[in-house]
Design a protein around this motif. Structure first.
Motif, PDB file in Angstrom:
ATOM      1  N   SER A 170      -0.366  -3.368  -0.157  1.00  0.00           N
ATOM      2  CA  SER A 170       0.260  -4.409  -0.903  1.00  0.00           C
ATOM      3  C   SER A 170      -0.129  -5.729  -0.200  1.00  0.00           C
ATOM      4  O   SER A 170      -0.197  -5.875   1.049  1.00  0.00           O
ATOM      5  CB  SER A 170       1.640  -4.494  -0.948  1.00  0.00           C
ATOM      6  N   LEU A 229      -1.862  -7.848   4.847  1.00  0.00           N
ATOM      7  CA  LEU A 229      -1.640  -6.601   3.933  1.00  0.00           C
ATOM      8  C   LEU A 229      -0.766  -5.593   4.418  1.00  0.00           C
ATOM      9  O   LEU A 229      -1.065  -5.259   5.664  1.00  0.00           O
ATOM     10  CB  LEU A 229      -3.342  -5.943   4.121  1.00  0.00           C
ATOM     11  N   ALA A 230       0.013  -5.149   3.739  1.00  0.00           N
ATOM     12  CA  ALA A 230       1.088  -4.273   3.994  1.00  0.00           C
ATOM     13  C   ALA A 230       0.935  -2.940   3.494  1.00  0.00           C
ATOM     14  O   ALA A 230       0.919  -2.676   2.379  1.00  0.00           O
ATOM     15  CB  ALA A 230       2.438  -4.760   3.671  1.00  0.00           C
ATOM     16  N   GLU A 231       0.510  -2.137   4.572  1.00  0.00           N
ATOM     17  CA  GLU A 231       0.440  -0.437   4.020  1.00  0.00           C
ATOM     18  C   GLU A 231       1.777   0.335   4.160  1.00  0.00           C
ATOM     19  O   GLU A 231       2.487   0.078   5.210  1.00  0.00           O
ATOM     20  CB  GLU A 231      -0.492   0.035   5.100  1.00  0.00           C
TER      21      GLU A 231
END
Ligand SMILES: Cc1cc2nc3c(=O)[nH]c(=O)nc-3n(C[C@H](O)[C@H](O)[C@H](O)COP(=O)(O)OP(=O)(O)OC[C@H]3O[C@@H](n4cnc5c(N)ncnc54)[C@H](O)[C@@H]3O)c2cc1C
Ligand SMILES: Nc1ncnc2c1ncn2[C@@H]1O[C@H](COP(=O)(O)O)[C@@H](O)[C@H]1O
Lengths: 315, 264
Positions: free
Chosen positions: A126, A134-136
């Motif tokens: 995201s 960026l957040a995984e």
């Protein structure tokens, strides 16, 4: 499963981007690509790249209506039990994503730019904080929802066709007891200039700080003989008309050159200008996401750079 | 009409963002927090409704959010009639520095709203620091209320509201929604009003910020963070350096070589 989005009898390009991705994931899982089509069945002709089109027809579904869509989609989800529901991270996904997450009891990832299975786990990336991070995330459980950024995936995976199997689902009773209704569709204003038709755009963002400062940007645009466009906050502040807004809720532009000044490059903005042939970005923050898409960039202050540019174009 | 405006703080993007040692979260200790910009739009829309008369606006924040007092006092200074800080009444429920995810936030607000119902809940369409931060529909689903997000205008209309919902390309729909309802605001009808510092100081010294402990239901599980990454902003764009004059020369040359600027 993909939720089809359509207006005025036209399925959106984003829907095809999602079907392409869904087909890729379905191939990994050995399942089928299904599309939920809420509204006129005739639109199934535009969804030939899916295996199955699940259609709910009801007068309340003629145009998008949040409550009607939510109730109909919940019914489709209950009957079809898909592994994953994909929607756009635009109005429809922002309306339905988290509500269905509660009601269908499935975790949601929003602002999704990448999606895949890793060792059986569904993993989404995201773009949070306006694209600065960026957040995984992992979406645990047997079902999940992702709202996907426009342009994250390619729309190429076979638009058109008409070979999908069509399944009808009866509209749930809730569609006859809605607590909202569509009063009217309001078409966008016609602008003084069509920024989508311009060869080059000078585009300005919140970095300009005040309405008075906009003058220097107008000078540059005039010197170059091109229109001035903007990111959303500049339009929301009332400094430029809506017809000058580039992005998801503004216009999509594809000029030969896009000059961005004081624009951070939030995903909703990138969606509107990523197709420009040449992107030059001026932003004092070297970590601004706009530099991830620009061809040329500079961290020189726009207030120092723009007068120099005006000077050189004039001479 | 009673309007509740849930508000939250988010990291100020002007700041450098660093990750926690295990790489799964954002290091929040050193960050500056500001009001979520969409919540500022939501408050403005609520205050515009209030200006039209017969409306009470209550700003609500979660006690664990950084800078929430400042945010709520500012809301009072702008004209909100009341402001409430919600605390979780369950023992040992402090969420710590990681902040609370949208599901826990919505559970707190739902507990509050079940006790003190609102005719209208107006909040920002999204929170940019949460991978699933769409509070208004989450809350509406918990409360069983109709909801509309990406609103660019809300006006009182009989026993409901007229909501302008925006789509791509500036197309919008005008909806009528019966009350009670939850609205997610994209932009207010006008730019958010400004509260002078002196007025904010005044509301602070007057106090008037209530704290309420509520007992939420167990929130639903959401996405599980694996790791945080900085996007590749370097490497793609070729950076033009030098004085502003040098950079201007290079940009003009880029345009000239493509025939976009006349001259030699
Ligand atoms: C449903 C939805 C739809 C949306 N649709 C759109 C859309 O269509 N278009 C759109 O643009 N946004 C849209 N947004 C908003 C989007 O999320 C961002 O908020 C917006 O794009 C940010 O605009 P910005 O880059 O101008 O401002 P900011 O993100 O505030 O960036 C300003 C930038 O200016 C830089 N800067 C500051 N001073 C200077 C200086 N002196 N010189 C150079 N640089 C400077 C800063 O470093 C910063 O990066 C939408 C949001 C939602 C939720
Ligand atoms: N269920 C509904 N669906 C759509 N519009 C409604 C509904 N109920 C009331 N309205 C509209 O709301 C306005 C005021 O309604 P009322 O005060 O109930 O007469 C009128 O314009 C009605 O058309």
């Amino acid at each position: 499963m993909v939720l089809a989005e359509h207006t005025a009898g036209q399925v959106s390009e984003g829907t095809h981007e999602l079907i392409g991705k869904a087909a890729e994931l379905a191939a990994v899982l050995g399942g089928a690509t299904e599309v939920a089509l809420l509204g006129p069945r005739a639109l199934a002709d535009q969804l030939g790249d899916a295996d199955v089109v699940v259609c709910v027809e009801h007068p309340a579904l003629a145009e998008y209506l949040p409550e009607a869509y939510e109730e109909a989609l919940l019914e489709v989800l209950a009957q079809r039990s898909p592994r994953l529901l994909l929607m756009s991270n635009a109005t429809v996904g922002l309306d339905l994503g988290s509500a269905l997450s509660v009601r269908w009891e499935a975790p949601l990832a929003a602002y999704v730019a990448a999606l895949g299975f890793d060792d059986g786990a569904l993993v989404a990336t995201s773009k949070i904080l306006g694209g600065k991070v960026l957040a995984e995330v992992e979406l645990p459980g047997e079902r999940a929802i992702a709202t996907v950024l426009g342009g994250a995936f390619s729309a190429g995976a076979g638009e058109g066709g008409g070979g999908a199997e069509i399944l009808g689902v009866a509209p749930p009773a809730a569609l006859d007891a809605l607590r909202m209704s569509l009063r009217r569709v309001v078409e966008p204003d016609a602008g003084d200039v069509d920024i989508a038709a311009a060869d080059m755009l000078v585009s300005v963002g919140r970095g300009i700080e005040t309405q008075d400062n906009l003058e220097i940007m107008a000078e540059l645009a005039d010197a170059l003989g091109v229109p001035l466009s903007a990111s959303r906050p500049v339009v929301d502040a009332g400094w430029l008309p809506k017809t000058r807004q580039v992005g998801q809720s503004g216009l999509k532009v594809k000029p030969r050159a896009y000059l961005a000044f004081g624009i951070s490059g939030a995903p909703e903005h990138l969606e509107g200008m990523r197709g420009a042939e040449l992107i030059v970005a001026c932003n004092t923050d070297p970590g601004a996401p706009i530099f991830g898409i620009a061809h040329y960039g500079t961290t020189v202050d726009l207030f120092d750079l723009v007068p120099e540019l005006v000077d050189r174009v004039h001479n | 009409m009673r309007i509740v405006v849930p508000m939250k703080s988010v990291p100020d993007l002007v700041e450098e963002i660093e990750f926690t040692a295990d790489g799964t979260g954002i290091e929040r200790e050193q960050l500056k927090f500001v009001l979520n910009e969409w919540d500022a739009q939501a408050l403005e829309e609520a205050l515009l409704l209030r200006d039209s008369g017969g409306v009470e606006v209550v700003a609500v924040g979660c006690a664990v959010d950084p800078e929430i007092d400042q945010i709520l006092y500012t809301a009072l200074a702008k004209g909100a009639d009341a402001a409430v800080r919600l605390a979780d009444a369950r023992a040992g429920s402090s969420s710590g520095p990681a902040g609370i995810p949208v599901a826990a936030r919505a559970a707190l607000l739902a507990a509050y709203l079940e006790d003190q119902p609102a005719d209208l809940v107006i909040s920002g369409v999204q929170a940019p620091d949460d991978p699933d931060g769409q509070l208004p529909p989450t809350l509406a689903a918990l409360l069983g209320l109709p909801h509309v997000s990406v609103a660019v205008g809300v006006e009182a209309d009989g026993d409901g509201v007229t909501v302008r919902q925006e789509f791509a390309g500036g197309l919008s729909h005008e909806l009528w929604v019966g009350l009670p309802a939850v609205i997610g605001v994209q932009s207010a009808r006008q730019a958010p009003r400004y509260a002078p510092i002196s007025r904010i100081r005044q509301t602070m010294s007057a106090g008037g910020l209530g704290e309420l402990a509520v007992t939420p239901r167990e929130p639903q599980g959401g996405p599980v963070p694996r790791r945080m990454l900085q996007p590749a902003t370097t490497g793609h764009a070729e950076m033009l350096t030098g004085s502003p004059g040098d950079v201007a020369d290079q940009i003009v040359e880029l345009l000239r070589s493509r025939g976009l600027v006349k001259g030699e």
